[in-house]
Design an enzyme around this catalytic site. Structure first.
Site, PDB file in Angstrom:
ATOM      1  N   GLU A   1      57.549  30.202   9.397  1.00 53.29           N
ATOM      2  CA  GLU A   1      57.040  29.178   8.508  1.00 53.29           C
ATOM      3  C   GLU A   1      55.838  28.551   9.215  1.00 53.29           C
ATOM      4  O   GLU A   1      55.964  28.132  10.371  1.00 53.29           O
ATOM      5  CB  GLU A   1      58.133  28.130   8.267  1.00 53.29           C
ATOM      6  CG  GLU A   1      57.733  27.132   7.220  1.00 53.29           C
ATOM      7  CD  GLU A   1      58.805  26.065   6.983  1.00 53.29           C
ATOM      8  OE1 GLU A   1      59.930  26.200   7.491  1.00 53.29           O
ATOM      9  OE2 GLU A   1      58.470  25.097   6.289  1.00 53.29           O
TER      10      GLU A   1
ATOM     11  N   ARG B   1      70.270  32.503  18.224  1.00 53.29           N
ATOM     12  CA  ARG B   1      68.999  31.906  18.611  1.00 53.29           C
ATOM     13  C   ARG B   1      68.888  31.807  20.114  1.00 53.29           C
ATOM     14  O   ARG B   1      69.891  31.667  20.796  1.00 53.29           O
ATOM     15  CB  ARG B   1      69.035  30.429  18.233  1.00 53.29           C
ATOM     16  CG  ARG B   1      68.609  30.001  17.048  1.00 53.29           C
ATOM     17  CD  ARG B   1      68.646  28.540  16.778  1.00 53.29           C
ATOM     18  NE  ARG B   1      68.045  28.508  15.482  1.00 53.29           N
ATOM     19  CZ  ARG B   1      66.769  28.272  15.230  1.00 53.29           C
ATOM     20  NH1 ARG B   1      65.969  27.892  16.156  1.00 53.29           N
ATOM     21  NH2 ARG B   1      66.286  28.367  14.045  1.00 53.29           N
TER      22      ARG B   1
ATOM     23  N   LYS C   1      60.767  23.028  15.892  1.00 53.35           N
ATOM     24  CA  LYS C   1      59.362  22.699  15.656  1.00 53.35           C
ATOM     25  C   LYS C   1      59.197  21.232  15.270  1.00 53.35           C
ATOM     26  O   LYS C   1      58.179  20.627  15.567  1.00 53.35           O
ATOM     27  CB  LYS C   1      58.787  23.614  14.574  1.00 53.35           C
ATOM     28  CG  LYS C   1      58.414  24.981  15.149  1.00 53.35           C
ATOM     29  CD  LYS C   1      57.772  25.857  14.115  1.00 53.35           C
ATOM     30  CE  LYS C   1      58.823  26.488  13.227  1.00 53.35           C
ATOM     31  NZ  LYS C   1      58.277  27.446  12.266  1.00 53.35           N
TER      32      LYS C   1
END
Ligand code: ATP
Ligand code: MG
Length: 553
Positions: free
Chosen positions: A34, A260, A270
């Site tokens: 993204e 992850r 982020k």
């Protein structure tokens, strides 16, 4: 293991099986960031996995910007992401893709679901929808709009698309099962109203598809075979499959989840990284203390060291926290073999060799690597006045201290044996100059009379050395898992950046940004890509010579 040799993992085993059984004849993956921030080391794990698989299986990997949220996304991020993927050594198939490329198709598939009686426009408020959703223990309740006719829903969705409803007043929901044990299947919203300018589609749309609806269809439209994502999407896989099973599309990629990467003493979200930037806690997304690709790159990490780290941590379904020392070991191992050596003094004290002729300068040869002759050598000027590290001299010390002591000898790296004779101090008792003598017969050889000189220290010639700023980095946070803290700012390490003013040998004036050197006995450093210039040299510490993470009790 050879660098970049494929290391097996459960995902590669699935792919091997799919190729052997004929389910697929080739592999097509994608990396779907993204564009709402810079890429970090966690993304590197996903990049190395997706692009690495494509490379090793002679398949393809797409770069796709998952740009369904126009509010948080920026073109700057689109550019930095492409740069970082390329820097890591990968190329994507064709042009970069955007989920927004598919907005027309996505809209048509939404209409198809409405036509099949599998989607409806809900005018409930967000609070009402939350209330009707139920909990993990209790089933949800059907919305009063759930049984609106197909014709009415088509009209409502057309009105939504035409901008007739305010944000939050209407949403398109998939009609699945309000009592499903999987919350994502309780009639998830698949389209919402957003009067926002989009960086790719401008003002064309005021309805935007949700991630879960967009992602599976984008994957299918691109012919992705294996859609690899992180574990938090495990439940979403039900919705991924439901959407593809209920629209007319032939391709049905397999979603596979892996854990992850979490790295200690830093944060990886982020949103949190953005806060650090916005609040000025770091100098930007590419601050060398940030776990971003841009930050690591500016600090002197190499693409191969980052790839090697991703190989070493492997790919599993187990959640874990990786120690920073694992990342550092990868770059240290590489630089130990490959980085040229040079001399720098970061906390200088003046040293005068009194029996060395005034005004004389010798150009001494220094090897660029102690164990690798192929790296060649360079000239280092030697003169009567030099700088050494303040901590490399003591007026008195025990035998363990193998550096310069008053009345004792030490070797200057690549040069002569010197002996400290006396010191000069300022009014506060700080040493300002160390006076020495040198033995002219010791250049490149031991003293002729057989006396042993054990210690070696580094130095630079005072008149020839270039002044330089050194930026020494420590962990950004004081606790291993700052993300778990309520106020993660409060755990920032106030000493994560220490700046020193010193000198480098003259050859360093030509140092290229991002290309690390070993400053002998100090650590690995590279010239800073933003702030270093011929007038003002700035060196960033890449990593220390030894692992200090586990030393501190
Ligand atoms: P963040 O929480 O940092 O915003 P994200 O998952 O929202 O992360 P995306 O840009 O959507 O960020 O991620 C792109 C791809 O990278 C996704 O496939 C995602 O699963 C993967 N990814 C993101 N963070 C990690 C991580 N820490 N470890 C492994 N893969 C990751
Ligand atoms: Mg995301």
């Amino acid at each position: 293991m050879a660098a970049d040799a494929p290391r097996s993992n459960f995902i590669r085993q699935i792919i091997d099986k799919d190729l052997a059984s004929g389910k697929h004849s080739s592999v097509h993956t994608r990396f779907p960031p993204e564009p709402n921030g810079f890429l970090h080391i966690g993304h590197a794990k996903s990049i190395v996995l997706n692009f690495g698989i494509a490379k090793d299986y002679q398949g393809q990997c797409n770069l796709r910007f998952d740009d369904t949220n126009p509010l948080k996304e920026k073109v700057d991020y689109v550019n930095s992401i492409q740069e970082d993927v390329k820097w890591l050594g990968y190329t994507w198939e064709g042009q970069p893709r955007y989920s927004s490329n598919y907005f027309d198709q996505l809209h048509a598939y939404a209409v198809e679901l409405i036509e099949k009686g599998l989607a409806y426009v809900d005018f409930s408020s967000q609070d009402e929808m939350r209330e009707m959703r139920g909990t993990l223990k209790e089933p949800g309740k059907n919305s009063p709009y759930r049984d609106t006719s197909v014709e009415e829903n088509l009209q409502h969705f057309a009105d939504m698309t035409a901008g007739k409803y305010e944000e939050g007043k209407a949403a398109l929901r998939a009609k699945i099962d309000m009592s499903s044990p999987f919350m994502v299947l309780r009639d998830p919203v698949i389209y919402r109203v957003r009067f926002a300018h989009h960086h790719q589609t401008g003002d064309k749309w005021c309805v935007y598809p949700m991630y879960d609806f967009t992602h599976c269809i984008s994957d299918a439209l691109e012919g992705i075979t294996h859609s690899l994502c992180t574990l938090e999407f495990q439940d979403n896989r039900r919705l991924y499959d439901w959407v593809l099973d209920n629209i007319s599309i032939d391709c049905h990629p397999q979603q596979i989840e892996f854990s992850r990467l979490n790295l200690q003493y830093t944060v990886m979200s982020k949103r949190k990284l953005n806060l650090l930037v916005e609040e000025g806690k770091v100098s930007g997304w590419d601050d060398p203390r940030m776990p971003t690709i841009a930050g690591m790159r500016r600090r002197g990490y190499t693409p191969s060291s980052v790839r090697e780290f991703c190989h070493r941590i492997g790919v599993t379904k187990m959640d874990n926290q990786v120690e920073m020392s694992m990342l550092e070991a990868c770059i240290r191992d590489e630089l130990n073999h490959g980085a040229p050596r040079a001399m720098a003094v970061i906390d200088p004290v003046r040293l005068v060799i009194e029996n060395y002729p005034e005004g004389e300068v010798e150009q001494l040869q220094a090897p660029n690597h102690p164990n690798d002759e192929s790296m060649g050598s360079r000239e280092v000027p030697f003169a009567r006045e030099i700088f050494i590290e303040r901590e490399d001299f003591r007026e008195s010390a025990n035998k363990k201290y193998k550096r310069l002591v008053l009345d004792k000898e030490v070797r200057l790296r690549n040069a002569y044996v010197i002996k400290a004779e006396r010191v000069e101090k300022d009014a506060d008792g700080n040493i300002t100059t160390i006076f020495c003598s040198y033995d002219p017969e010791t250049l490149g050889k031991d003293p002729a009379d057989g006396r042993k000189v054990k210690g070696v220290i580094h130095w630079v010639a005072a008149e020839h050395a270039k002044p330089a700023e050194f930026r020494l980095y420590d962990r950004l946070f004081q606790v291993p898992n700052p993300a778990a803290e309520e106020d993660f700012f409060s755990t920032l390490n106030p000493d994560s950046l220490v700046v020193k003013q010193g000198y480098v040998e003259p050859s360093m004036a030509a140092a290229k940004a991002e290309k690390p050197f070993q400053f002998e006995r100090i650590g690995y450093f590279c010239a800073d890509s933003n702030d270093s210039s011929a007038e003002h040299l700035v060196f960033n510490q890449t990593v220390g010579l030894r692992d200090t993470w586990n030393d501190e009790a």
